[in-house]
Design an enzyme around this catalytic site. Structure first.
Site, mmCIF file in Angstrom:
data_model
loop_
_atom_site.group_PDB
_atom_site.id
_atom_site.type_symbol
_atom_site.label_atom_id
_atom_site.label_comp_id
_atom_site.label_asym_id
_atom_site.label_seq_id
_atom_site.Cartn_x
_atom_site.Cartn_y
_atom_site.Cartn_z
ATOM 1 N N ARG A 160 55.912 105.261 83.681
ATOM 2 C CA ARG A 160 55.298 105.053 82.355
ATOM 3 C C ARG A 160 53.996 105.846 82.315
ATOM 4 O O ARG A 160 53.192 105.765 83.250
ATOM 5 C CB ARG A 160 55.008 103.571 82.108
ATOM 6 C CG ARG A 160 54.182 103.355 80.863
ATOM 7 C CD ARG A 160 54.104 101.911 80.458
ATOM 8 N NE ARG A 160 55.373 101.447 79.909
ATOM 9 C CZ ARG A 160 55.547 100.245 79.361
ATOM 10 N NH1 ARG A 160 54.549 99.390 79.303
ATOM 11 N NH2 ARG A 160 56.721 99.895 78.873
ATOM 12 N N LYS B 275 40.903 109.915 92.828
ATOM 13 C CA LYS B 275 40.072 110.825 93.645
ATOM 14 C C LYS B 275 40.189 112.263 93.170
ATOM 15 O O LYS B 275 39.653 113.172 93.799
ATOM 16 C CB LYS B 275 40.525 110.794 95.107
ATOM 17 C CG LYS B 275 40.480 109.455 95.784
ATOM 18 C CD LYS B 275 40.906 109.667 97.246
ATOM 19 C CE LYS B 275 41.158 108.371 97.967
ATOM 20 N NZ LYS B 275 41.802 108.624 99.274
ATOM 21 N N HIS C 133 61.110 105.111 74.713
ATOM 22 C CA HIS C 133 61.243 104.093 75.761
ATOM 23 C C HIS C 133 62.745 103.801 75.860
ATOM 24 O O HIS C 133 63.228 102.775 75.368
ATOM 25 C CB HIS C 133 60.445 102.863 75.348
ATOM 26 C CG HIS C 133 60.242 101.837 76.413
ATOM 27 N ND1 HIS C 133 60.907 101.864 77.630
ATOM 28 C CD2 HIS C 133 59.447 100.736 76.441
ATOM 29 C CE1 HIS C 133 60.523 100.817 78.343
ATOM 30 N NE2 HIS C 133 59.637 100.124 77.655
ATOM 31 N N ARG D 275 56.695 93.299 81.095
ATOM 32 C CA ARG D 275 58.147 93.195 81.217
ATOM 33 C C ARG D 275 58.794 94.401 81.915
ATOM 34 O O ARG D 275 59.635 94.225 82.814
ATOM 35 C CB ARG D 275 58.797 93.007 79.838
ATOM 36 C CG ARG D 275 58.697 91.578 79.336
ATOM 37 C CD ARG D 275 58.532 91.553 77.854
ATOM 38 N NE ARG D 275 57.206 92.057 77.514
ATOM 39 C CZ ARG D 275 56.110 91.295 77.446
ATOM 40 N NH1 ARG D 275 56.198 90.003 77.635
ATOM 41 N NH2 ARG D 275 54.921 91.816 77.168
ATOM 42 N N THR D 276 58.442 95.601 81.486
ATOM 43 C CA THR D 276 59.170 96.767 82.001
ATOM 44 C C THR D 276 58.937 96.927 83.500
ATOM 45 O O THR D 276 59.888 97.096 84.273
ATOM 46 C CB THR D 276 58.765 98.038 81.229
ATOM 47 O OG1 THR D 276 58.841 97.768 79.832
ATOM 48 C CG2 THR D 276 59.683 99.198 81.555
HETATM 49 C C1 NCD Z 1 56.617 98.264 74.483
HETATM 50 C C2 NCD Z 1 56.059 99.560 75.036
HETATM 51 O O1 NCD Z 1 55.394 99.587 76.059
HETATM 52 O O2 NCD Z 1 56.358 100.566 74.391
HETATM 53 N N1 NCD Z 1 56.708 97.255 75.397
HETATM 54 C C3 NCD Z 1 57.764 97.166 76.240
HETATM 55 O O3 NCD Z 1 57.940 97.944 77.129
HETATM 56 N N2 NCD Z 1 58.655 96.186 76.053
HETATM 57 C C4 NCD Z 1 56.052 97.865 73.184
HETATM 58 C C5 NCD Z 1 54.572 97.764 73.005
HETATM 59 O O4 NCD Z 1 53.768 98.080 73.865
HETATM 60 O O5 NCD Z 1 54.195 97.352 71.903
#
Ligand code: NCD
Length: 314
Positions: free
Chosen positions: A109, A88, A137, A59-60
């Protein structure tokens, strides 16, 4: 109008004020309405974004990518370090600086706590934290707040239950920061003993005068709950913490079924940042209280609004 967030890196939900959220929510609604009417939403024409993910995402990564493109910008989406020169031996700092040479915004991320904040110090473009280890997050928390407000029309007086892995669940940590800015009635922290919300967030709630209760039994607070925010047990963080032998047990601790929801209010909402593994059965999806797919859709427009704000296009 202008946004206070223009040019800013976002590493913590704690950086948002209620007026930032107000601005984000009204822009979110405006973008969604314009999009529904088929009108142009190309606020990010000539803007380029990099979506750089060192951890899995559905999703993100996709919502940031689609948000950028839907607003007329372009995007470089890199999910998985195997495609980067870091495979590398290139160091993280050089990767970040390189993307900053090409792009106007970096959505990052990373498995390490504080990675987005470190990246922001290495470059001169805004960095948006899309999850840093088990810390935060923040943009998920913004879309969660938007969803709560859209579904229930208020924050004041709400009884909010945060359920599952409160120790490693970064979405919950960020959400605590945002909930604490509003006069919610009470926050219930329901988790197995070993997955309690870390002290830093409990302390923050206490300092902000939020009434909270920790418990292991969901039945204790479910009948009064307005928002049930469920989370996945973060298996990938267990090994580093040396508790992988406990995973199978805690994974089964709370499973939401249609039966569970019989004890809940008729107008309660069930939220989840997803991915869900086993903690909400698919039969629950048919219950109108299941708000998680609406929450996912809100994420697209909330991220459009946040990108426009950070890129100074508001
Ligand atoms: C979450 C995350 O990556 O922290 N997912 C998200 O971005 N909606 C939750 C998870 O991984 O459980």
């Amino acid at each position: 109008m202008g946004s206070r967030l223009s040019g800013m890196s976002i590493h913590s939900a704690n950086q948002f004020t209620p007026s930032d959220l107000d601005q984000c929510f009204s822009l979110t609604r405006e973008l969604e309405n314009r999009d529904a009417r088929g009108e142009s939403i190309d606020l990010l024409r000539n803007k380029r974004g990099t979506v750089l993910f060192y951890e899995n995402s559905t999703r993100t990564a996709s919502s940031f990518t689609m948000a950028m493109q839907a607003m007329g910008g372009s995007v470089d989406k890199i999910v998985g370090v195997q495609y980067s020169s870091e495979a590398k031996g290139e160091v993280f700092a050089d990767t970040v600086r390189t993307h900053a040479c090409y792009s106007h915004v970096l959505v990052l991320r990373h498995p390490e706590d504080g990675a987005a904040e470190r990246a922001a110090k290495l470059c001169n473009i805004p960095v948006i934290n899309a999850g840093d280890g088990s810390r935060e997050h923040p943009t998920q928390a913004v879309l969660d707040m938007f969803t709560i407000h859209r579904e229930l029309g208020r924050f004041d007086g709400l009884n909010v239950t945060l359920l599952g892995d409160l120790l490693f669940g970064r979405t919950v940590h960020a959400l605590c920061y945002l909930l604490s800015q509003y006069p919610v009635k009470q926050v219930n922290l329901v988790s197995p003993e070993i997955l309690r919300l870390p002290e830093v967030y409990r302390q923050h709630l206490a300092e902000r005068g939020v009434r909270f209760h920790e418990m292991t039994d969901l039945a204790e607070c479910l009948p009064e709950t307005d928002v049930l925010y469920d989370t996945r047990v973060q298996k990938e963080r267990f090994t580093k913490a040396g508790i992988e032998h406990l995973y199978e047990e805690v994974k089964k601790a709370y499973i939401i079924t249609p039966e569970t929801l019989k004890a809940a209010k008729k107008d309660m909402i069930v939220m989840h940042p997803f991915p869900r593994v086993n903690e909400i059965t698919m039969e629950v999806d048919h219950d109108p209280r299941a708000a998680y797919f609406r929450q996912i859709r809100n994420g697209l427009y909330v991220r459009m609004a946040l990108l426009a704000m950070v890129l100074g296009k508001v």
